[in-house]
Motif scaffolding. Structure first.
Motif, PDB file in Angstrom:
ATOM      1  N   ALA A 356      31.015   6.644   8.067  1.00 11.65           N
ATOM      2  CA  ALA A 356      30.031   7.552   7.490  1.00 11.65           C
ATOM      3  C   ALA A 356      29.974   8.923   8.167  1.00 11.65           C
ATOM      4  CB  ALA A 356      28.645   6.914   7.534  1.00 11.65           C
ATOM      5  N   TYR A 357      30.522   9.021   9.396  1.00 10.24           N
ATOM      6  CA  TYR A 357      30.294  10.261  10.156  1.00 10.24           C
ATOM      7  C   TYR A 357      31.352  11.318   9.845  1.00 10.24           C
ATOM      8  CZ  TYR A 357      27.464   6.826  12.660  1.00 10.24           C
ATOM      9  OH  TYR A 357      26.569   5.828  12.976  1.00 10.24           O
ATOM     10  N   VAL A 358      31.401  11.743   8.600  1.00  7.25           N
ATOM     11  CA  VAL A 358      32.349  12.774   8.183  1.00  7.25           C
ATOM     12  C   VAL A 358      31.632  13.972   7.558  1.00  7.25           C
ATOM     13  CG1 VAL A 358      34.441  11.419   7.921  1.00  7.25           C
ATOM     14  CG2 VAL A 358      32.771  11.446   6.069  1.00  7.25           C
ATOM     15  N   GLY A 359      30.312  14.042   7.731  1.00  5.59           N
ATOM     16  CA  GLY A 359      29.566  15.204   7.252  1.00  5.59           C
ATOM     17  C   GLY A 359      29.833  16.409   8.157  1.00  5.59           C
ATOM     18  N   VAL A 399      20.143  13.259  17.266  1.00  3.10           N
ATOM     19  CA  VAL A 399      21.111  14.051  16.497  1.00  3.10           C
ATOM     20  C   VAL A 399      22.430  14.018  17.237  1.00  3.10           C
ATOM     21  CG1 VAL A 399      21.704  16.393  15.723  1.00  3.10           C
ATOM     22  CG2 VAL A 399      19.335  15.594  15.566  1.00  3.10           C
ATOM     23  N   ASP A 400      23.506  13.646  16.567  1.00  2.00           N
ATOM     24  CA  ASP A 400      24.763  13.531  17.294  1.00  2.00           C
ATOM     25  C   ASP A 400      25.957  13.829  16.401  1.00  2.00           C
ATOM     26  OD1 ASP A 400      26.370  13.140  19.451  1.00  2.00           O
ATOM     27  OD2 ASP A 400      25.696  11.105  19.885  1.00  2.00           O
ATOM     28  N   GLY A 401      26.626  14.926  16.657  1.00  2.00           N
ATOM     29  CA  GLY A 401      27.916  15.230  16.035  1.00  2.00           C
ATOM     30  C   GLY A 401      27.857  15.370  14.527  1.00  2.00           C
ATOM     31  N   ALA A 402      28.952  14.952  13.896  1.00  2.00           N
ATOM     32  CA  ALA A 402      29.055  15.063  12.434  1.00  2.00           C
ATOM     33  C   ALA A 402      27.997  14.183  11.791  1.00  2.00           C
ATOM     34  CB  ALA A 402      30.443  14.649  11.975  1.00  2.00           C
ATOM     35  N   SER A 403      27.341  14.711  10.775  1.00  2.00           N
ATOM     36  CA  SER A 403      26.261  13.940  10.154  1.00  2.00           C
ATOM     37  C   SER A 403      26.832  12.813   9.292  1.00  2.00           C
ATOM     38  CB  SER A 403      25.356  14.858   9.329  1.00  2.00           C
ATOM     39  OG  SER A 403      26.110  15.641   8.436  1.00  2.00           O
ATOM     40  N   GLU A 404      26.014  11.775   9.101  1.00  2.00           N
ATOM     41  CA  GLU A 404      26.386  10.670   8.239  1.00  2.00           C
ATOM     42  C   GLU A 404      26.285  11.104   6.788  1.00  2.00           C
ATOM     43  OE1 GLU A 404      23.612  11.431   9.934  1.00  2.00           O
ATOM     44  OE2 GLU A 404      22.716   9.483  10.424  1.00  2.00           O
ATOM     45  N   ILE A 405      27.168  10.590   5.942  1.00  2.00           N
ATOM     46  CA  ILE A 405      27.077  10.900   4.520  1.00  2.00           C
ATOM     47  C   ILE A 405      26.295   9.795   3.823  1.00  2.00           C
ATOM     48  CG2 ILE A 405      29.167  12.267   4.548  1.00  2.00           C
ATOM     49  CD1 ILE A 405      30.661   9.999   3.220  1.00  2.00           C
ATOM     50  N   ALA A 409      19.970   7.520   6.794  1.00  2.00           N
ATOM     51  CA  ALA A 409      20.325   7.947   8.146  1.00  2.00           C
ATOM     52  C   ALA A 409      20.963   6.768   8.866  1.00  2.00           C
ATOM     53  CB  ALA A 409      19.090   8.421   8.889  1.00  2.00           C
ATOM     54  N   LEU A 410      22.100   7.021   9.510  1.00  2.00           N
ATOM     55  CA  LEU A 410      22.834   5.945  10.166  1.00  2.00           C
ATOM     56  C   LEU A 410      23.054   6.258  11.643  1.00  2.00           C
ATOM     57  CD1 LEU A 410      25.380   5.282   7.270  1.00  2.00           C
ATOM     58  CD2 LEU A 410      23.427   3.852   7.902  1.00  2.00           C
ATOM     59  N   GLY A 492      28.276  -1.488  16.272  1.00  2.00           N
ATOM     60  CA  GLY A 492      29.230  -1.947  17.277  1.00  2.00           C
ATOM     61  C   GLY A 492      29.607  -0.794  18.198  1.00  2.00           C
ATOM     62  N   ALA A 493      30.237  -1.128  19.319  1.00  2.00           N
ATOM     63  CA  ALA A 493      30.593  -0.094  20.295  1.00  2.00           C
ATOM     64  C   ALA A 493      31.516   0.945  19.677  1.00  2.00           C
ATOM     65  CB  ALA A 493      31.246  -0.727  21.518  1.00  2.00           C
ATOM     66  N   ASP A 494      32.369   0.502  18.737  1.00  2.00           N
ATOM     67  CA  ASP A 494      33.322   1.436  18.143  1.00  2.00           C
ATOM     68  C   ASP A 494      32.667   2.344  17.105  1.00  2.00           C
ATOM     69  OD1 ASP A 494      35.257   0.296  19.666  1.00  2.00           O
ATOM     70  OD2 ASP A 494      36.039  -1.001  18.068  1.00  2.00           O
ATOM     71  N   ASP A 495      31.552   1.913  16.562  1.00  2.00           N
ATOM     72  CA  ASP A 495      30.907   2.724  15.530  1.00  2.00           C
ATOM     73  C   ASP A 495      30.404   4.038  16.118  1.00  2.00           C
ATOM     74  OD1 ASP A 495      31.213   0.883  13.412  1.00  2.00           O
ATOM     75  OD2 ASP A 495      29.508  -0.277  14.137  1.00  2.00           O
ATOM     76  N   ASP A 496      29.770   3.950  17.275  1.00  2.00           N
ATOM     77  CA  ASP A 496      29.210   5.136  17.915  1.00  2.00           C
ATOM     78  C   ASP A 496      28.877   4.782  19.367  1.00  2.00           C
ATOM     79  OD1 ASP A 496      27.562   7.106  18.994  1.00  2.00           O
ATOM     80  OD2 ASP A 496      26.718   7.597  17.042  1.00  2.00           O
TER      81      ASP A 496
END
Lengths: 699, 94
Positions: A356-359, A399-405, A409-410, A492-496
Motif C-alpha cells: 500500500a505504501y506507494v502514495g 506519519v511515515d514516508g510514502a502514504s498508503e493508498i 489508513a494503514l 509484520g516486520a517486513d510490512d513496516d
C-alpha cells in the motif's frame, strides 16, 4: 531501456469535463524493464487537493498536462517520457481495454476494478486459479462508447485463461441507502449492529426480492434498489411509530438510529447473498473447487469486510486478493493493469503489487518545522520506550514516508491510541467528530493475530473482519465493535519495520500486541499528506505528540491562532484558477441549447453526445429531464450540485464549502421509466441526517 | 394468413431485435419478440435508452423521428414499433 506508462482516472477535457464526471480521481505510474513491471507511484488527487473524493476536473488539455507533469516531476519524469496513457478518451490509446470490455459485454469501469484485484500477482494469474468479483455502485461512463447494459463483472482465471461474465452487484442497494440516509457506506456498514431491534420487513422479504436482479442498466437495478430501500424505510418508520421497534433498551441511540439498524441489517444480509450467488454461479459454470482457488475482490463493495469474510469462510477459498484501494480510488491501478494485459505485456512480464505504501512521499518535515517552529517544543529520534509512554498517555499522530493508498489508513498517516480502555475509542471518535458507536480498527502484530481474533490470519489492508476472541475482549475494549468483531490490519516486520518496532514495544510493555488505528484527518477531509497538514491537525485537535519519519515532535499550543480543522484546499496551484476556461465551455454549451439538465443526462448516456446538434434530440432530452426531476428529487439536487460546482460563479475553493452534500454530488443512475403510469416518490429523505457531508461517496 | 404487410412487420420486428442486440448491446433472448414491451415488464429500457434505440432505428431505416414520436415509442411493444416504422417508411416512399 525502460518504458513508462501512465494510467489516469481523470476527467476528459473540454466540454466533456462538464458532463462526464469522475470522482476519486487518481493516477498511476508504471515502469517496464524488460520482463519486469513495477508500480512506481500512485497519486490519489484528493490527498493533494484536499477535496474529499476529488471530483474537480481539468477543464482543458493544457491544464491536465501541467498537472500530470507536476506529478511526474517527483519521479524525475515529464509526460514526454511516458510511452502510453490508459484511462482517458482524449489522451493516449485506451482502445484495447475498451474493446476488451465490449467483447465481454461489461462496463469499462468494471474491467478497471476487475484487473485491480485479478492481476496483483502475475505469477498467480498465469499459474493459479482466481475467482473474481468487480462490484460497486455503478460505473463512470467516460470511456464507454455506448451505455453498457451490464455494469459489473466477475471472472475466473485458470492458468492464465480468463473468462469474464456479467454479475449482480450489492452496491446498488448500498448506494440507494447512501442517498436515502445521507451517510457514507462505511457508516451504514457499521450501523448493522447498533441495537437488538429486529423487524421482519415485508418490503425486503424473500418474496418481494424474488425475480429482482441487480445487473445495472439492463434490469434497471438502480430503480429496483431505490424503490426497495424507500419502501423499507417507510415500513420501518411505521414500525417505530407503532412502538414495534425502538424499545430494545439501547437508550443512547436516536429513533432514527434504530430505524437505520433494522433496515441496514437486512440490506447487509441481502448484499452478502448477492455476492454469494455471484461466486456460486462462477464456481459452477467453470467447475472450480474453491479450496484450490483464490478469491479476488474489487470495487467499492469489496470494502464491505463482512461480505469478504463470509465469502472466504463459506466457500473455503485458499487465499484472498484485494487491493487496499478497492474503491474508485483504485481505478488507475486497474486501468493500468488492464492496459498491460490487453496490450500483451502482462502476464508475460512479471508484476507483483508492492503493497500500500506507494502514495506520494512528500512529507517535507523541514517546511513543517519552519512553519510551526513556535509549536514544536521538543524534538527527538524515535525511541520505542518513549513511544509506549506517549501512547499510554494519549493518542499520537504517526506519519511515515510514502502514504498508503486507499481509503483506510494503514500506519503511514494514522492516529494511534491505546486499545485497553474504551475511552480511547470515545476520544478518537470525538477527534474525528464521529458517532460514539463508530468502531475503531486495530493494528495487530501478525504473529499474534490468531491468538486475539477467531480465525485471524494475515490481512494487511484491513479488508476482512474477525470476531475478537471472547476471552480477550475485555483487554482491548476500544477495538471491539458492538457485535464483537474487529477489522484488523495485520503488521509484520517486513510490512513496516519502524511501526513494527513501535507496536512490538507496546506489546512487550503491556502484553497487548494491538494498537488502535484511525486515519489522520478531520471530518470531511481526505487523509493528510504532509507533515505540515499533520501538525495543523494535531494542534487543532489537541494531539500533543506526532511521529514524523522517525522524529518525535512534542507540540504545544502556539500563542498565535490555532489552525482550522476540517476540509480546506491543499495545493491550490494544481487545481484552482481554471474558472475562466470552465465558464467559456459552459457558455458555449448553453449557446448550443445544452443546459445543465441535458449535461446531467448525457453523463449517463455517452452515445447521445454526438446527436446533441439536433434540436429534436435536445428537446426530447429536455422533456425527459423535466419528468426525471419530477419523479426523482435526487436529480434536482444533482443538477444544483453541477451548477454550483461547474457553472459560472463556482470555484475550486468554493467546492469545499458550497459543493453540497454527499448525496447531492452522487450522479443518480436512473432516468424515468416508461410506461409512465405511476410516478411514486422514490426517495423520501431521512428526517435526521447526520449533517451535511461535503463529499461524494464511493461507488 | 400471412400478408405482405404482416410479413414485412415480422421482418422489421426481427431487425429491431438485431438492432437491440448488435447496436444497443442489450441482452435479448429467445423470448424477446413482437409482444415484448420496450419498458417495464419487458426490455426494461428507460427513457434515455429508448432515445438511443430510436436514434439507432433512424439510422437503420433512414427515418427522422421527432421528440413526440421518440417518447411515444417508450410505451410500445416491439411489434407496435415495427408497425410504426413500417408505416413511416411507407409514407416516406409514397
Amino acid at each position: 531501456m525502460a518504458e513508462h506508462y501512465l494510467s489516469a482516472y481523470l476527467t476528459a477535457t473540454g466540454a466533456a469535463s462538464l458532463y462526464w464526471p469522475r470522482h476519486d480521481q487518481c493516477v498511476a505510474l508504471w515502469r517496464r524493464d524488460g520482463d519486469e513491471v513495477t508500480l512506481v507511484r500512485y497519486w490519489e488527487l484528493e490527498r493533494l487537493s484536499g477535496l474529499k473524493h476529488h471530483y474537480w476536473p481539468s477543464f482543458d488539455d493544457a491544464h491536465r498536462r501541467r498537472l500530470l507533469d507536476s506529478l511526474l516531476s517527483s519521479e524525475g519524469l515529464t509526460l514526454a517520457d511516458v510511452d502510453e496513457v490508459w484511462g482517458l478518451p482524449d489522451l493516449g490509446d485506451s482502445s484495447p481495454l475498451v474493446d476488451f470490455a465490449r467483447e465481454n459485454g461489461v462496463s469499462v469501469h468494471s474491467v478497471g476494478h476487475l484487473f485491480s484485484c485479478l492481476l496483483l500477482d502475475s505469477e498467480l494469474f498465469a499459474g493459479g486459479t482466481l475467482v473474481a468479483l468487480a462490484i460497486d455502485g455503478g460505473p463512470d461512463f467516460v470511456l464507454e462508447p455506448r451505455t453498457p447494459s451490464s455494469w459489473y463483472c466477475g471472472a475466473v482465471v485458470r492458468d492464465g485463461v480468463l473468462h469474464v461474465r456479467p454479475v449482480q452487484s450489492p452496491g446498488l442497494l448500498y448506494t440507494a441507502a447512501v442517498m436515502a440516509l445521507g451517510l457514507e457506506p462505511g457508516t451504514l456498514m457499521a450501523s448493522t449492529c447498533l441495537c437488538s431491534c429486529t423487524g421482519d420487513l415485508a418490503a425486503l422479504s424473500p418474496a418481494e426480492l424474488a425475480g429482482r436482479t441487480f445487473f445495472g442498466a439492463r434490469d434497471n437495478g438502480w430503480q429496483t434498489a431505490t424503490r426497495l430501500v424507500a419502501a423499507a424505510l417507510t415500513e420501518t418508520r411505521e414500525l417505530l411509530a407503532a412502538g414495534l421497534i425502538g424499545g430494545c433498551g439501547e437508550d443512547r441511540l436516536s429513533p432514527e438510529d434504530h430505524v437505520r439498524t433494522v433496515v441496514m441489517r437486512r440490506i447487509q444480509e441481502i448484499a452478502e447473498q448477492i455476492a454469494v450467488d455471484d461466486v456460486r454461479g462462477l464456481l459452477e459454470e467453470f467447475d472450480v473447487d474453491p479450496r484450490e482457488a483464490h478469491l479476488a475482490m474489487s470495487g467499492g463493495s469489496a470494502l464491505n469486510c463482512p461480505t469478504n469474510s463470509r465469502l472466504l469462510r463459506e466457500f473455503g477459498f485458499r487465499g484472498f486478493q484485494c487491493p487496499p484501494c478497492a474503491n474508485d480510488g483504485g481505478q488507475a491501478l486497474g486501468l493500468g493493469l488492464a492496459g498491460l494485459y490487453t496490450t500483451g505485456v502482462l502476464p508475460a512480464a512479471r508484476f507483483r503489487f508492492p503493497g500500500a505504501y506507494v502514495g506520494p512521499a512528500d512529507v517535507d518535515l523541514a517546511a513543517a518545522s519552519s512553519r510551526y517552529a513556535d509549536a514544536i517544543v521538543d524534538r527527538s529520534d524515535f525511541d520505542p520506550d518513549r513511544f509506549v509512554a506517549d501512547l499510554t498517555a494519549a493518542p499520537v499522530a504517526w506519519v511515515d514516508g510514502a502514504s498508503e493508498i486507499g481509503p483506510r489508513a494503514l500506519g503511514h498517516r494514522s492516529l494511534l491510541a491505546d486499545p485497553r480502555g474504551i475511552e480511547s475509542k470515545d476520544r478518537l471518535n470525538a477527534v474525528k467528530d464521529r458517532q460514539w458507536w463508530r468502531p475503531v480498527a486495530p493494528i495487530v502484530l501478525e504473529e499474534q493475530v490468531a491468538a486475539w481474533f477467531e480465525g485471524g490470519h494475515r490481512s494487511p489492508y484491513m479488508l476482512e473482519t474477525f470476531p475478537v476472541a471472547p476471552s480477550r475482549r475485555a483487554e482491548v475494549p476500544a477495538v471491539v465493535h458492538l457485535d464483537g468483531s474487529a477489522r484488523p490490519q495485520t503488521l509484520g516486520a517486513d510490512d513496516d519495520p519502524r511501526l513494527f518496532a513501535a507496536v512490538s514495544a507496546f506489546a512487550a510493555h503491556t502484553g497487548v500486541p494491538i494498537v488502535c488505528n484511525t486515519s489522520l484527518n478531520a471530518k470531511g477531509e481526505p487523509i493528510v499528506q504532509t507533515a505540515s497538514e499533520a501538525i495543523a491537525f494535531c494542534l487543532a485537535k489537541g494531539v500533543r505528540v506526532a511521529y514524523v519519519n522517525g522524529t518525535r515532535l512534542e507540540l504545544a499550543v502556539p500563542a498565535r491562532e490555532l489552525p482550522a480543522a476540517g476540509p480546506r484546499p491543499r495545493r491550490l496551484e494544481l487545481f484552482a484558477g481554471q474558472e475562466p476556461e470552465r465558464d467559456r465551455l459552459w457558455r458555449e454549451l448553453e449557446a448550443q441549447g445544452i443546459g445543465v439538465e441535458i449535461m446531467a443526462l448525457v453523463a449517463r448516456a455517452p452515445h447521445l453526445r454526438v446527436w446533441l446538434d439536433r434540436p429534436s434530440v435536445r428537446r426530447v432530452l429536455t422533456s425527459i429531464a423535466a419528468r426525471t426531476v419530477e419523479a426523482d428529487p435526487a436529480w434536482q439536487l444533482y443538477l444544483t450540485h453541477l451548477e454550483m460546482t461547474y457553472g459560472p460563479g463556482g470555484t475550486f475553493e468554493g467546492a469545499f464549502t458550497g459543493g453540497g452534500s454527499a448525496e447531492d454530488a452522487l450522479m443518480p443512475l436512473v432516468a424515468d421509466l416508461f410506461p409512465a403510469g405511476e410516478r411514486e416518490q422514490l426517495r423520501p429523505r431521512s428526517t435526521a441526517p447526520s449533517g451535511r457531508l461535503n463529499t461524494v461517496p464511493q461507488r | 394468413v400471412a400478408t405482405p404487410a404482416t410479413e414485412n412487420t415480422d421482418a422489421t420486428t426481427r431487425r429491431l431485435v438485431e438492432i437491440l442486440s448488435e447496436r444497443l448491446e442489450w441482452p435479448v433472448d429467445a423470448s424477446t419478440g413482437e409482444h415484448t414491451p420496450l419498458g417495464e415488464e419487458g426490455l426494461g429500457l428507460d427513457s434515455l435508452m429508448v432515445v438511443e434505440f430510436a436514434l439507432d432505428i433512424e439510422e437503420e431505416f433512414g427515418l427522422e423521428l421527432n421528440e413526440d414520436e421518440m417518447l411515444e415509442m417508450a410505451g410500445m411493444t416491439l411489434r407496435e414499433v415495427a408497425e410504426f416504422v413500417s408505416s413511416r417508411a411507407a409514407a416516406a416512399a409514397s
